[in-house]
Design a protein around this motif. Sequence first.
Motif, PDB file in Angstrom:
ATOM      1  N   ILE A 242       0.863  -1.190   0.000  1.00  0.00           N
ATOM      2  CA  ILE A 242       0.000   0.000   0.000  1.00  0.00           C
ATOM      3  C   ILE A 242       0.901   1.241   0.000  1.00  0.00           C
ATOM      4  N   LYS A 243       0.326   2.352  -0.457  1.00  0.00           N
ATOM      5  CA  LYS A 243       1.114   3.583  -0.526  1.00  0.00           C
ATOM      6  C   LYS A 243       1.141   4.266   0.850  1.00  0.00           C
ATOM      7  N   ALA A 244       2.230   5.012   1.087  1.00  0.00           N
ATOM      8  CA  ALA A 244       2.390   5.693   2.365  1.00  0.00           C
ATOM      9  C   ALA A 244       1.231   6.664   2.620  1.00  0.00           C
ATOM     10  N   GLU A 245       0.764   7.324   1.543  1.00  0.00           N
ATOM     11  CA  GLU A 245      -0.303   8.312   1.738  1.00  0.00           C
ATOM     12  C   GLU A 245      -1.657   7.674   2.088  1.00  0.00           C
ATOM     13  N   ASP A 246      -1.778   6.360   1.865  1.00  0.00           N
ATOM     14  CA  ASP A 246      -3.039   5.677   2.188  1.00  0.00           C
ATOM     15  C   ASP A 246      -3.024   5.039   3.581  1.00  0.00           C
ATOM     16  N   GLU A 247      -1.839   4.985   4.192  1.00  0.00           N
ATOM     17  CA  GLU A 247      -1.682   4.225   5.438  1.00  0.00           C
ATOM     18  C   GLU A 247      -2.637   4.688   6.542  1.00  0.00           C
ATOM     19  N   GLU A 248      -2.665   5.980   6.801  1.00  0.00           N
ATOM     20  CA  GLU A 248      -3.490   6.492   7.895  1.00  0.00           C
ATOM     21  C   GLU A 248      -4.978   6.265   7.612  1.00  0.00           C
ATOM     22  N   ASN A 249      -5.351   6.429   6.352  1.00  0.00           N
ATOM     23  CA  ASN A 249      -6.747   6.235   5.964  1.00  0.00           C
ATOM     24  C   ASN A 249      -7.185   4.779   6.164  1.00  0.00           C
ATOM     25  N   ILE A 250      -6.292   3.861   5.858  1.00  0.00           N
ATOM     26  CA  ILE A 250      -6.615   2.436   6.039  1.00  0.00           C
ATOM     27  C   ILE A 250      -6.722   2.089   7.523  1.00  0.00           C
TER      28      ILE A 250
ATOM     29  N   ALA B 185      -7.613   4.115   9.873  1.00  0.00           N
ATOM     30  CA  ALA B 185      -8.876   4.703  10.339  1.00  0.00           C
ATOM     31  C   ALA B 185     -10.066   3.837   9.925  1.00  0.00           C
ATOM     32  N   ALA B 186     -10.020   3.305   8.690  1.00  0.00           N
ATOM     33  CA  ALA B 186     -11.131   2.474   8.207  1.00  0.00           C
ATOM     34  C   ALA B 186     -11.230   1.177   9.019  1.00  0.00           C
ATOM     35  N   ILE B 187     -10.104   0.593   9.354  1.00  0.00           N
ATOM     36  CA  ILE B 187     -10.127  -0.654  10.136  1.00  0.00           C
ATOM     37  C   ILE B 187     -10.629  -0.389  11.560  1.00  0.00           C
ATOM     38  N   LEU B 188     -10.178   0.715  12.140  1.00  0.00           N
ATOM     39  CA  LEU B 188     -10.641   1.045  13.496  1.00  0.00           C
ATOM     40  C   LEU B 188     -12.139   1.355  13.497  1.00  0.00           C
ATOM     41  N   LYS B 189     -12.609   1.996  12.427  1.00  0.00           N
ATOM     42  CA  LYS B 189     -14.051   2.289  12.329  1.00  0.00           C
ATOM     43  C   LYS B 189     -14.844   0.989  12.232  1.00  0.00           C
ATOM     44  N   ARG B 190     -14.304   0.030  11.464  1.00  0.00           N
ATOM     45  CA  ARG B 190     -14.961  -1.277  11.353  1.00  0.00           C
ATOM     46  C   ARG B 190     -15.018  -1.963  12.723  1.00  0.00           C
ATOM     47  N   GLU B 191     -13.959  -1.822  13.502  1.00  0.00           N
ATOM     48  CA  GLU B 191     -13.936  -2.444  14.826  1.00  0.00           C
ATOM     49  C   GLU B 191     -15.022  -1.871  15.741  1.00  0.00           C
ATOM     50  N   GLU B 192     -15.404  -0.620  15.491  1.00  0.00           N
ATOM     51  CA  GLU B 192     -16.455  -0.012  16.308  1.00  0.00           C
ATOM     52  C   GLU B 192     -17.802  -0.695  16.098  1.00  0.00           C
TER      53      GLU B 192
ATOM     54  N   THR C 135     -10.722  -4.376   6.288  1.00  0.00           N
ATOM     55  CA  THR C 135     -11.488  -3.305   5.647  1.00  0.00           C
ATOM     56  C   THR C 135     -11.445  -3.506   4.140  1.00  0.00           C
ATOM     57  N   LYS C 136     -12.429  -2.928   3.480  1.00  0.00           N
ATOM     58  CA  LYS C 136     -12.387  -2.854   2.015  1.00  0.00           C
ATOM     59  C   LYS C 136     -11.914  -1.450   1.668  1.00  0.00           C
ATOM     60  N   HIS C 137     -10.931  -1.347   0.799  1.00  0.00           N
ATOM     61  CA  HIS C 137     -10.331  -0.039   0.548  1.00  0.00           C
ATOM     62  C   HIS C 137      -9.861   0.064  -0.904  1.00  0.00           C
ATOM     63  N   GLY C 138     -10.126   1.198  -1.501  1.00  0.00           N
ATOM     64  CA  GLY C 138      -9.822   1.384  -2.919  1.00  0.00           C
ATOM     65  C   GLY C 138      -8.340   1.503  -3.239  1.00  0.00           C
ATOM     66  N   SER C 139      -7.497   1.540  -2.226  1.00  0.00           N
ATOM     67  CA  SER C 139      -6.057   1.711  -2.478  1.00  0.00           C
ATOM     68  C   SER C 139      -5.391   0.438  -2.970  1.00  0.00           C
ATOM     69  N   THR C 140      -6.087  -0.682  -2.895  1.00  0.00           N
ATOM     70  CA  THR C 140      -5.504  -1.942  -3.381  1.00  0.00           C
ATOM     71  C   THR C 140      -6.408  -2.546  -4.452  1.00  0.00           C
ATOM     72  N   ASP C 141      -5.793  -3.191  -5.426  1.00  0.00           N
ATOM     73  CA  ASP C 141      -6.598  -3.822  -6.481  1.00  0.00           C
ATOM     74  C   ASP C 141      -6.670  -5.341  -6.301  1.00  0.00           C
ATOM     75  N   LYS C 142      -6.131  -5.832  -5.185  1.00  0.00           N
ATOM     76  CA  LYS C 142      -6.243  -7.262  -4.878  1.00  0.00           C
ATOM     77  C   LYS C 142      -6.230  -7.460  -3.361  1.00  0.00           C
ATOM     78  N   LEU C 143      -6.732  -8.609  -2.941  1.00  0.00           N
ATOM     79  CA  LEU C 143      -6.756  -8.929  -1.510  1.00  0.00           C
ATOM     80  C   LEU C 143      -5.324  -9.075  -0.992  1.00  0.00           C
ATOM     81  N   ILE C 144      -5.026  -8.370   0.113  1.00  0.00           N
ATOM     82  CA  ILE C 144      -3.716  -8.510   0.749  1.00  0.00           C
ATOM     83  C   ILE C 144      -3.908  -8.704   2.250  1.00  0.00           C
ATOM     84  N   ALA C 145      -2.950  -9.369   2.883  1.00  0.00           N
ATOM     85  CA  ALA C 145      -3.070  -9.631   4.326  1.00  0.00           C
ATOM     86  C   ALA C 145      -1.720  -9.540   5.008  1.00  0.00           C
ATOM     87  N   ALA C 146      -1.759  -9.088   6.256  1.00  0.00           N
ATOM     88  CA  ALA C 146      -0.590  -9.112   7.130  1.00  0.00           C
ATOM     89  C   ALA C 146      -0.901 -10.064   8.282  1.00  0.00           C
ATOM     90  N   ILE C 147       0.138 -10.674   8.834  1.00  0.00           N
ATOM     91  CA  ILE C 147      -0.027 -11.560   9.998  1.00  0.00           C
ATOM     92  C   ILE C 147       0.872 -11.055  11.115  1.00  0.00           C
TER      93      ILE C 147
END
Lengths: 149, 156
Positions: B38-46, B48-55, B70-82
């Motif tokens: 993901i791009k650095a400029e999208d990091e904070e937005n992502i 925020a979206a994940i924390l909002k989902r947790e609410e 979260t679903k986010h327009g900054s990626t064009d494929k499913l990605i995951a971190a562990i």
Amino acid sequence: MGRSKDVAWNQCEGKRGSGETQQRVRHLIVALPSCPQTVSLGSKHPRDDRFIMSEAVIHRRTVKVINEQGLHFRPCQLIAIAAQQHRSSVILSRGSTRADAKSLLELLTLAAEQGTDLELEVAGPDAIDVLNEVTELFSCGFQSPPRPV
Amino acid sequence: MKLCDFVVPGAIVPELPAGNKESAIRAMVASLQKAGSIKAEDEENIVAAILKREELGSTGIGRGVAVPHTKHGSTDKLIAAIALAKDGVDFASLDGEPVYIIFLLVSPPDRPGDHLRGLENISRHLRNDHFCKFLRQSKTSEDIWELLTEADNNEI
């Protein structure tokens, strides 16, 4: 990697009891034809009959996933919470994949997209209540809380 | 779909620093950014979206596992971190227990099927007590990647 397989096996052994209970219910569901049906299991203890009879009444209904995002995490969470509030067993099936609806982890394995038909099977003392409640969740696309039944 | 198809090798965090739900999510999203997913400029937005989902409801699903997403327009494929949290993280899980294993998913909004298959894949493996046990015992990113490969090949 230093994995302790013995410890893992012991953990599995400890959970076998609950799995057998679930398996018994599944066997009942598979064995019975179209429903609802009442089957006497011939208990030697008359006081047990009411419980056993209610367990043997299987209610089935087909539910359709209508929401655009499919059966993702939040819908599965709502189904599990609804099912956990009832004593009845609740099974959702997609083809050969069967999920205990009280388990979020199992529901997620259904991976049901929009338009998918799922088989809902309920058995227990409050079967009709949970059947209606879960059906309502599907009907409203998981967008609003179910109406009281 | 296999785990190794969407887990980003460079976004495996074998030992999260002690912290809370938000710091864990921030560290994992940062690992996706450092890995170039993901791009650095999208990091904070992502984040925020994940924390909002947790609410809406915790993604702590019990068994010491959480799957924030979260679903986010900054990626064009499913990605995951562990990430692994040796000391546990309070995720307000359904069972009230701390979380030791975290799968964080980011998926494109227009591909709900991929998101569902990713969740299905993770859930199927998490039902396996051996997989969870071995994952928690893993010490390095290489250990975890090897375990994911074995899981994909049904060798666990």
